[in-house]
Scaffold this motif. Structure first.
Motif, PDB file in Angstrom:
ATOM      1  N   PRO A 109       0.792  -1.735  -0.305  1.00 54.89           N
ATOM      2  CA  PRO A 109      -0.161  -0.210  -0.159  1.00 54.89           C
ATOM      3  C   PRO A 109       1.111   1.488   0.102  1.00 54.89           C
ATOM      4  CG  PRO A 109      -0.978  -1.471   1.357  1.00 54.89           C
ATOM      5  CD  PRO A 109       0.285  -1.852   0.930  1.00 54.89           C
ATOM      6  N   ALA A 110       0.597   2.505  -0.856  1.00 56.84           N
ATOM      7  CA  ALA A 110       1.161   3.990  -1.171  1.00 56.84           C
ATOM      8  C   ALA A 110       0.993   4.175   0.171  1.00 56.84           C
ATOM      9  CB  ALA A 110       0.542   4.222  -2.095  1.00 56.84           C
ATOM     10  N   GLY A 111       2.263   4.848   1.254  1.00 55.53           N
ATOM     11  CA  GLY A 111       2.567   4.900   2.539  1.00 55.53           C
ATOM     12  C   GLY A 111       3.201   3.762   3.330  1.00 55.53           C
ATOM     13  N   LEU A 112       3.342   2.989   3.082  1.00 57.62           N
ATOM     14  CA  LEU A 112       3.449   2.171   4.102  1.00 57.62           C
ATOM     15  C   LEU A 112       5.224   1.595   3.657  1.00 57.62           C
ATOM     16  CD1 LEU A 112       1.647   0.550   6.582  1.00 57.62           C
ATOM     17  CD2 LEU A 112       1.854  -1.655   4.870  1.00 57.62           C
ATOM     18  N   ALA A 113       6.642   1.336   4.430  1.00 58.02           N
ATOM     19  CA  ALA A 113       7.429   0.750   4.146  1.00 58.02           C
ATOM     20  C   ALA A 113       7.341  -1.265   4.104  1.00 58.02           C
ATOM     21  CB  ALA A 113       8.098   0.856   5.750  1.00 58.02           C
ATOM     22  N   LEU A 114       7.999  -1.266   2.952  1.00 60.25           N
ATOM     23  CA  LEU A 114       7.875  -2.283   2.242  1.00 60.25           C
ATOM     24  C   LEU A 114       7.983  -3.517   3.372  1.00 60.25           C
ATOM     25  CD1 LEU A 114       8.612  -4.765   0.234  1.00 60.25           C
ATOM     26  CD2 LEU A 114      10.456  -4.137   0.224  1.00 60.25           C
ATOM     27  N   VAL A 123      -3.970 -11.303   8.017  1.00 62.03           N
ATOM     28  CA  VAL A 123      -5.035 -10.842   9.201  1.00 62.03           C
ATOM     29  C   VAL A 123      -5.796 -10.153   8.411  1.00 62.03           C
ATOM     30  CG1 VAL A 123      -3.781 -10.738  11.017  1.00 62.03           C
ATOM     31  CG2 VAL A 123      -3.699  -8.269   9.547  1.00 62.03           C
ATOM     32  N   ALA A 124      -5.735  -9.304   7.230  1.00 65.44           N
ATOM     33  CA  ALA A 124      -6.221  -8.113   6.685  1.00 65.44           C
ATOM     34  C   ALA A 124      -7.784  -9.177   5.530  1.00 65.44           C
ATOM     35  CB  ALA A 124      -5.713  -7.446   5.251  1.00 65.44           C
ATOM     36  N   CYS A 125      -7.025 -10.479   5.482  1.00 65.64           N
ATOM     37  CA  CYS A 125      -8.443 -11.147   4.588  1.00 65.64           C
ATOM     38  C   CYS A 125      -8.366 -12.548   5.706  1.00 65.64           C
ATOM     39  CB  CYS A 125      -6.621 -12.445   3.501  1.00 65.64           C
ATOM     40  SG  CYS A 125      -5.714 -11.464   1.896  1.00 65.64           S
ATOM     41  N   THR A 126      -7.974 -12.622   6.606  1.00 72.60           N
ATOM     42  CA  THR A 126      -9.043 -13.676   7.845  1.00 72.60           C
ATOM     43  C   THR A 126     -10.311 -12.155   8.170  1.00 72.60           C
ATOM     44  OG1 THR A 126      -6.830 -14.412   8.234  1.00 72.60           O
ATOM     45  CG2 THR A 126      -9.016 -14.880   9.957  1.00 72.60           C
ATOM     46  N   VAL A 276      -8.941 -11.926  -1.835  1.00 76.22           N
ATOM     47  CA  VAL A 276      -7.382 -11.305  -1.906  1.00 76.22           C
ATOM     48  C   VAL A 276      -7.914  -9.457  -2.661  1.00 76.22           C
ATOM     49  CG1 VAL A 276      -5.172 -10.584  -2.940  1.00 76.22           C
ATOM     50  CG2 VAL A 276      -5.894 -12.803  -1.800  1.00 76.22           C
ATOM     51  N   ALA A 277      -8.835 -10.084  -3.993  1.00 78.19           N
ATOM     52  CA  ALA A 277      -9.534  -8.960  -4.537  1.00 78.19           C
ATOM     53  C   ALA A 277      -9.473  -7.462  -3.946  1.00 78.19           C
ATOM     54  CB  ALA A 277      -9.920  -9.537  -5.894  1.00 78.19           C
ATOM     55  N   ALA A 278     -11.063  -9.055  -3.135  1.00 74.55           N
ATOM     56  CA  ALA A 278     -12.303  -7.835  -1.543  1.00 74.55           C
ATOM     57  C   ALA A 278     -10.794  -7.260  -0.808  1.00 74.55           C
ATOM     58  CB  ALA A 278     -13.379  -8.402  -1.058  1.00 74.55           C
ATOM     59  N   VAL A 279      -9.976  -7.591  -0.155  1.00 79.94           N
ATOM     60  CA  VAL A 279      -9.338  -6.929   0.339  1.00 79.94           C
ATOM     61  C   VAL A 279      -8.721  -5.632  -0.577  1.00 79.94           C
ATOM     62  CG1 VAL A 279      -7.214  -7.020   2.193  1.00 79.94           C
ATOM     63  CG2 VAL A 279      -8.504  -8.531   1.977  1.00 79.94           C
ATOM     64  N   ARG A 280      -7.532  -5.707  -1.317  1.00 75.78           N
ATOM     65  CA  ARG A 280      -7.584  -5.205  -1.960  1.00 75.78           C
ATOM     66  C   ARG A 280      -8.531  -3.743  -2.467  1.00 75.78           C
ATOM     67  NH1 ARG A 280      -3.818  -5.388  -7.505  1.00 75.78           N
ATOM     68  NH2 ARG A 280      -3.174  -2.810  -7.769  1.00 75.78           N
ATOM     69  N   GLU A 281     -10.021  -4.440  -3.210  1.00 78.43           N
ATOM     70  CA  GLU A 281     -10.736  -3.154  -2.755  1.00 78.43           C
ATOM     71  C   GLU A 281     -10.901  -2.180  -2.043  1.00 78.43           C
ATOM     72  OE1 GLU A 281     -14.137  -4.689  -4.540  1.00 78.43           O
ATOM     73  OE2 GLU A 281     -15.071  -3.051  -5.113  1.00 78.43           O
ATOM     74  N   LEU A 286      -7.802   2.084   2.895  1.00 80.45           N
ATOM     75  CA  LEU A 286      -8.138   2.385   4.218  1.00 80.45           C
ATOM     76  C   LEU A 286      -6.652   2.545   4.971  1.00 80.45           C
ATOM     77  CD1 LEU A 286     -11.212   0.748   5.035  1.00 80.45           C
ATOM     78  CD2 LEU A 286     -11.083   2.451   5.140  1.00 80.45           C
ATOM     79  N   VAL A 287      -5.787   1.791   4.132  1.00 85.08           N
ATOM     80  CA  VAL A 287      -4.451   1.925   4.766  1.00 85.08           C
ATOM     81  C   VAL A 287      -4.098   2.809   3.950  1.00 85.08           C
ATOM     82  CG1 VAL A 287      -2.038   0.114   5.194  1.00 85.08           C
ATOM     83  CG2 VAL A 287      -4.119  -0.934   5.241  1.00 85.08           C
ATOM     84  N   GLU A 288      -3.691   2.755   2.303  1.00 86.23           N
ATOM     85  CA  GLU A 288      -3.413   4.221   1.816  1.00 86.23           C
ATOM     86  C   GLU A 288      -3.647   5.396   2.323  1.00 86.23           C
ATOM     87  OE1 GLU A 288      -3.657   2.921  -2.436  1.00 86.23           O
ATOM     88  OE2 GLU A 288      -1.917   1.522  -1.571  1.00 86.23           O
ATOM     89  N   ALA A 289      -5.192   5.901   3.009  1.00 81.70           N
ATOM     90  CA  ALA A 289      -5.679   6.693   3.665  1.00 81.70           C
ATOM     91  C   ALA A 289      -4.565   7.192   5.215  1.00 81.70           C
ATOM     92  CB  ALA A 289      -6.983   6.823   3.599  1.00 81.70           C
TER      93      ALA A 289
END
Ligand SMILES: NC(=O)c1ccc[n+]([C@@H]2O[C@H](COP(=O)([O-])OP(=O)(O)OC[C@H]3O[C@@H](n4cnc5c(N)ncnc54)[C@H](OP(=O)(O)O)[C@@H]3O)[C@@H](O)[C@H]2O)c1
Length: 325
Positions: A109-114, A123-126, A276-281, A286-289
């Motif tokens: 996600p933009a703004g997050l360290a690798l 955790v996001a997918c679960t 995974v696609a739903a998590v990306r959407e 929310l992470v990038e914001a």
């Protein structure tokens, strides 16, 4: 490459760093040079010999990584060498290199360290698949999260808060409950001193929780059914309190409630790609914001995987533990 192997199941010292062959990406897979790997409770179970990897998958532990794509298999269209990514795996993350199906790969996600992105996929997918896709938590409803300060819990609190739900949590110490409150939990239950059924009922005007995300299984089943609201959904994702218990079907029937139990690792590739696609959407924006963040408790060199597992088993952590190759 170097990887953490498990020559014999056992305690944390069963994790042994070894030189092993590099994995080669099959058709539809990318190979990732790992920057960080997330440690999950399931890895502890695998190390102890209670959670074998599915046939044909990597024998090494590790269900999520972040890193840089360093090779792509035949037919891969979505990723190129050099892309910074994170990925959901069936295993093999505790290594310098790992392969993942392209549908289980996400951009950092933009703004997050690798490195920090390794704390997200599992955790996001679960949480997204169970709390939202399966249990359909809605704005204004109440989610009860057991183990609120766990890796899973810290994500569940934040995502539920973001959709406008109320969050109740259980945890075993005042410090952990304080961390849950900082993430957005409103009802804080110290399970060592308080009865979560009473606390959740009191906080909801007697109604109970609309959705419960449960890590305890058998030990909490009867009380979870008691704590559910009418039309409530209990989703069991962990069995830390055992696998077998009696259920009062009459209590469930009167509430028109549901009990569901799921496992992410065993799902077919297509289902994982859908999650995974739903998590990306839904989660990535929310992470990038900057509204949802991975909570990283500690980082250990890959060679110190035994220390990372001991830390998880002692349960002093809040959020995620990372391994760095
Ligand atoms: N089904 C799936 O697909 C799936 C996927 C990922 C994770 N999981 C499950 O989700 C759970 C969390 O995983 P994780 O990797 O985030 O592990 P973790 O960080 O080690 O979390 C385990 C948590 O259990 C809590 N706990 C222990 N006894 C408790 C009790 N009596 N009541 C309430 N909480 C209690 C601990 O908190 P205290 O220190 O406060 O006791 C700790 O926060 C695990 O059970 C794991 O197997 C399932």
């Amino acid at each position: 490459m170097k990887a953490i192997t498990i020559p014999q199941p056992g305690d944390a010292d069963a994790l042994v760093l070894a030189e092993v062959p590099d994995p080669e990406p099959a058709a539809g897979e990318v190979r990732i040079r790992v920057a960080a790997a997330g440690v999950n409770r399931a890895d502890v179970m695998q190390r102890r010999g209670f959670y074998d990897p599915p046939p044909g998958s990597s024998p090494y532990p590790g269900l999520e990584v972040s890193g840089t794509v360093d090779a792509v298999g035949e037919g891969v269209t979505r990723w190129s060498v050099g892309d910074e990514v994170c990925a959901l795996l069936v295993g093999g993350g505790y290594a310098e290199l790992v392969c993942a199906p392209e549908g289980q790969v996400l951009p950092v996600p933009a703004g997050l360290a690798l490195e920090d992105a390794a704390a997200l996929p599992e955790v996001a997918c679960t949480v997204w698949s169970n709390v939202f896709m399966t249990a359909n938590l809605l704005p204004g409803q109440t989610l009860l999260v057991h183990g609120g300060s766990s890796g899973i819990g810290t994500m569940a609190i934040q995502l539920a808060r973001e959709v406008g739900a109320h969050v109740a949590v259980t945890a075993g110490s005042a410090e952990k409950l304080e961390a849950c409150k900082d993430l957005g939990a409103e009802v804080l239950v110290n399970y060592r001193e308080q009865d979560f059924v009473e606390e959740v009922r009191a906080a909801t005007g007697g109604a109970g929780a609309d959705v419960i995300l449960d890590n305890m299984g058998a030990k909490y089943l009867a009380r979870n059914v008691d704590a559910l609201a009418t039309n409530g959904r209990l989703v069991v994702i962990g069995l830390q309190g055992g696998t077998k218990a009696e259920i009062d079907l009459n209590a469930l029937l009167r509430k028109r409630a549901a009990v569901i139990a799921t496992s992410l690792r065993a799902r077919p590739l297509a289902e994982k790609a859908t999650i995974v696609a739903a998590v990306r959407e839904h989660v990535w924006p929310l992470v990038e914001a900057g509204r949802v963040r991975p909570v990283v408790h500690s980082r250990h060199p890959l060679a110190d995987a035994p220390a990372a597992h001991r830390e998880m088993e002692e349960s002093g952590h809040i959020g995620k533990i990372l391994l760095l190759p």
